[in-house]
Write an enzyme that holds these catalytic residues in place. Sequence first.
Site, mmCIF file in Angstrom:
data_model
loop_
_atom_site.group_PDB
_atom_site.id
_atom_site.type_symbol
_atom_site.label_atom_id
_atom_site.label_comp_id
_atom_site.label_asym_id
_atom_site.label_seq_id
_atom_site.Cartn_x
_atom_site.Cartn_y
_atom_site.Cartn_z
ATOM 1 N N ALA A 1 32.248 38.354 46.556
ATOM 2 C CA ALA A 1 33.029 38.729 47.745
ATOM 3 C C ALA A 1 33.390 40.209 47.700
ATOM 4 O O ALA A 1 33.325 40.909 48.718
ATOM 5 C CB ALA A 1 34.302 37.880 47.823
ATOM 6 N N ALA A 2 33.742 40.700 46.522
ATOM 7 C CA ALA A 2 34.147 42.107 46.418
ATOM 8 C C ALA A 2 32.967 43.036 46.682
ATOM 9 O O ALA A 2 33.108 44.053 47.381
ATOM 10 C CB ALA A 2 34.734 42.380 45.029
ATOM 11 N N GLY B 1 35.668 36.527 41.956
ATOM 12 C CA GLY B 1 35.349 36.991 43.299
ATOM 13 C C GLY B 1 34.405 38.177 43.342
ATOM 14 O O GLY B 1 34.451 38.965 44.290
ATOM 15 N N SER B 2 33.531 38.295 42.338
ATOM 16 C CA SER B 2 32.652 39.472 42.305
ATOM 17 C C SER B 2 31.744 39.534 43.536
ATOM 18 O O SER B 2 31.547 40.605 44.115
ATOM 19 C CB SER B 2 31.864 39.495 40.991
ATOM 20 N N GLY C 1 34.483 33.493 38.433
ATOM 21 C CA GLY C 1 35.682 33.087 39.164
ATOM 22 C C GLY C 1 36.577 34.244 39.556
ATOM 23 O O GLY C 1 37.734 34.045 39.911
ATOM 24 N N ASP D 1 38.423 33.709 49.055
ATOM 25 C CA ASP D 1 37.943 34.882 48.302
ATOM 26 C C ASP D 1 37.802 36.098 49.221
ATOM 27 O O ASP D 1 38.305 37.181 48.908
ATOM 28 C CB ASP D 1 36.579 34.590 47.661
HETATM 29 O O1 PMV Z 1 34.597 32.285 43.575
HETATM 30 P P1 PMV Z 1 35.432 31.463 42.658
HETATM 31 O O2 PMV Z 1 34.705 30.996 41.463
HETATM 32 O O3 PMV Z 1 36.749 32.084 42.393
HETATM 33 O O4 PMV Z 1 35.769 30.066 43.408
HETATM 34 C C1 PMV Z 1 36.369 30.031 44.645
HETATM 35 C C2 PMV Z 1 37.370 28.967 44.771
HETATM 36 C C3 PMV Z 1 36.926 27.607 45.215
HETATM 37 O O5 PMV Z 1 38.097 26.969 45.695
HETATM 38 C C4 PMV Z 1 36.378 26.821 44.037
HETATM 39 C C5 PMV Z 1 35.867 27.614 46.309
HETATM 40 C C6 PMV Z 1 36.358 28.117 47.651
HETATM 41 O O6 PMV Z 1 35.499 28.420 48.494
HETATM 42 O O7 PMV Z 1 37.571 28.190 47.886
#
Ligand code: PMV
Length: 320
Positions: free
Chosen positions: A111-112, A108-109, A106, A155
């Site tokens: 995406a980063a 954002g690894s 959770g 993210d």
């Molecule tokens: O990547 P995470 O685990 O932080 O999840 C992202 C947040 C969510 O709202 C669950 C999904 C999204 O795409 O916004």
Amino acid sequence: MIEFNAVTEATAPGKIILFGEHAVVYGRPAIAAPISQLRAKATITYSSSNNCYIVAPDLNRHDRLQDLPPDDALALAARQVLDAAHIAQPPDVTIYVSSQIPIASGMGSGAAIAAAIIRALAKHLRRADLQTNEMVSALTYEVEKIHHGTPSGIDNTVVAYEQPIWFVRQSPQNQIEPFTVATPLRFVVADTGVRSSTKVAVGDVRGQYEAQPAQFTEIFDACGRIAQTARAAIEAGDVVQVGQLMTENHAWLQQMTVSSPELDRLVAAALNAGALGAKLSGAGRGGNMIALVANDEMETAVRAALHQAGAKSILTTILT
Ligand code: PMV
């Protein structure tokens, strides 16, 4: 002839979601912030092998770009840039990838890592137009689809812009607003150590929403109102209210079934130790939770309680 830089490096931060995860997928507002002390890094060097390699020692990866399938996240990040730059033949380089951000937690690894690769390769190709926050975010979003299925876009936005953001998923363009933090907010971030798939959690919420649309619409609306009130509280410096709203948001996330015994245990431990508020952060079912603390004394007590309750790693981040 295209000119390249010799060695290029770029980084991107991890992130926490303060308010509105999951509901954000359904168009409700959410608030997220970068964690600048945890970063993913991509370094690009020339390779004499006549090939483009992607090397990620932490992930046990050493591959030729051309051998990787379309749904490989690292390859897709590189291909996004090459496609946007209209380069058919990948350059002879090695792209080294490393990250301090725990995966599937959770933070954002994914995406980063994608944002770091995209920024580094765009820099290597000397394409300033592909290095803007907006472009890095848009290209990272395409990679996020692999991790998330139907990502809201929050993210990629927060890791590309690297500032606290107010985010609303909408068309034709998402609403992305930086905002003022009147009084610094100190968050203790604790990891359950349980890895959890964002795609699975998001898919499960979708299934429940489709089965019980009225009930889930109410839940998403409540989370949206909380995010709205929280933004005003953050802008007004009302730290106590921010904490209360976090705890309320956690209760709604429990209703969505995205909390877990480990997350609930850490949230309860933080609150019992005096935290102003606590909630899971991100997709849930595992990963990280966050607790808001007001001062050194409270931070020490909350960290000790989280440790006692089984947190696998704990860090503090200050949002200013
Ligand atoms: O990547 P995470 O685990 O932080 O999840 C992202 C947040 C969510 O709202 C669950 C999904 C999204 O795409 O916004």
